[in-house]
Design a protein around this motif. Structure first.
Motif, short mmCIF file in Angstrom:
data_model
loop_
_atom_site.label_atom_id
_atom_site.label_comp_id
_atom_site.label_asym_id
_atom_site.label_seq_id
_atom_site.Cartn_x
_atom_site.Cartn_y
_atom_site.Cartn_z
N SER A 193 0.82 -1.22 0.00
CA SER A 193 0.00 0.00 0.00
C SER A 193 0.85 1.27 0.00
N LYS A 194 2.08 1.17 0.49
CA LYS A 194 2.97 2.33 0.58
C LYS A 194 4.01 2.37 -0.54
N GLU A 195 3.94 1.41 -1.46
CA GLU A 195 4.96 1.29 -2.50
C GLU A 195 4.50 1.96 -3.79
N PRO A 196 5.06 3.12 -4.15
CA PRO A 196 4.61 3.82 -5.34
C PRO A 196 4.96 3.12 -6.65
N ARG A 197 5.85 2.13 -6.59
CA ARG A 197 6.23 1.42 -7.82
C ARG A 197 5.28 0.29 -8.17
N ASP A 199 1.14 -1.13 -8.65
CA ASP A 199 -0.30 -0.94 -8.80
C ASP A 199 -0.92 -2.29 -8.48
N LEU A 220 5.34 -0.67 -11.83
CA LEU A 220 5.20 0.54 -12.63
C LEU A 220 6.54 1.13 -13.03
#
Length: 221
Positions: A193-197, A199, A220
């Motif tokens: 949930s905290k990983e921007p890489r 989806d 991503l």
């Protein structure tokens, strides 16, 4: 519910999944060698195979081999020059898996590496191995976050990461749990949930394997 859902799984298998001698032999061999019956179901194995084909996987990484049942499903999705690397802690399980893979004609396409998966993954990262198109994580749950972090270093944008057993009969909701597998899975959700890489989503499943689910995450960047 479990009895009815197992019957539905059998219905799905009868209509959509062909009988397969190598897969049946793998399960028989696993049982004869004393391996725990915790393989994915046939319907789940076919789902993993379809995922691999949908992403056009040429390189697949599996964390948690057991007797190689899911490995066979995934390995069959690869082109002739594709490669699957699967990591297994127990030498006996690895030997059983190698025999099952050889019987299925996949021993040259699938490599079983033995040892703690965290160590194997670290060595792969250090060696700068080529990225994988699909990673299937189905090993000890307390190490889920470590496996996820390694997977991010061993994939590319567009790769798919699949993690099994993320619902655990609904115990994922138990905030007071002291079960290491539940805690490791909750930590996985927090990390994703905290990983921007990534989806991601998670899908609940019910069937011959009970009430559980898969986490699916597309890389991503």
């Amino acid at each position: 519910m479990s009895a009815a859902s197992a019957i539905v799984d059998a219905y799905i298998g009868a209509h959509l999944i062909a009988e397969d001698a190598a897969l049946a032999a793998a399960l028989d061999h696993n049982a004869a060698e004393g391996l725990p019956p915790i393989d994915v179901s046939a319907a789940q194995g076919k789902m993993l195979q379809l995922y691999a084909r949908m992403v056009g996987a040429r390189r697949i990484l599996e964390v948690g081999t057991l007797g190689g049942y899911s490995t066979i499903w995934l390995g069959r999705a690869l082109p002739e020059d594709g490669q699957l690397v699967t990591l297994e802690l127990e030498p006996h399980y690895a030997a059983v898996a190698r025999a099952n893979l050889a019987r299925a004609g996949l021993d040259e396409r699938c490599e079983v590496r033995v040892g703690p998966a965290v160590h194997s993954l670290g060595a792969m990262v250090a060696a700068d191995e080529a990225p994988f198109d699909l990673v299937f994580i189905d090993a000890d749950k307390p190490s889920n976050v470590a496996y996820l972090q390694a997977a991010l270093m061993l994939t590319r944008p567009g790769s798919l990461i699949v993690v099994d057993n993320v619902v655990r009969d609904g115990r994922i909701l138990d905030t007071a749990s002291t079960d290491p597998s539940v805690l490791g899975t909750q930590a996985l959700f927090d990390a994703v949930s905290k990983e921007p890489r990534l989806d991601a989503t998670a899908i609940q499943t019910v069937g011959a394997k009970g009430w559980d689910g898969f986490l699916l995450a597309r890389v991503l960047a």
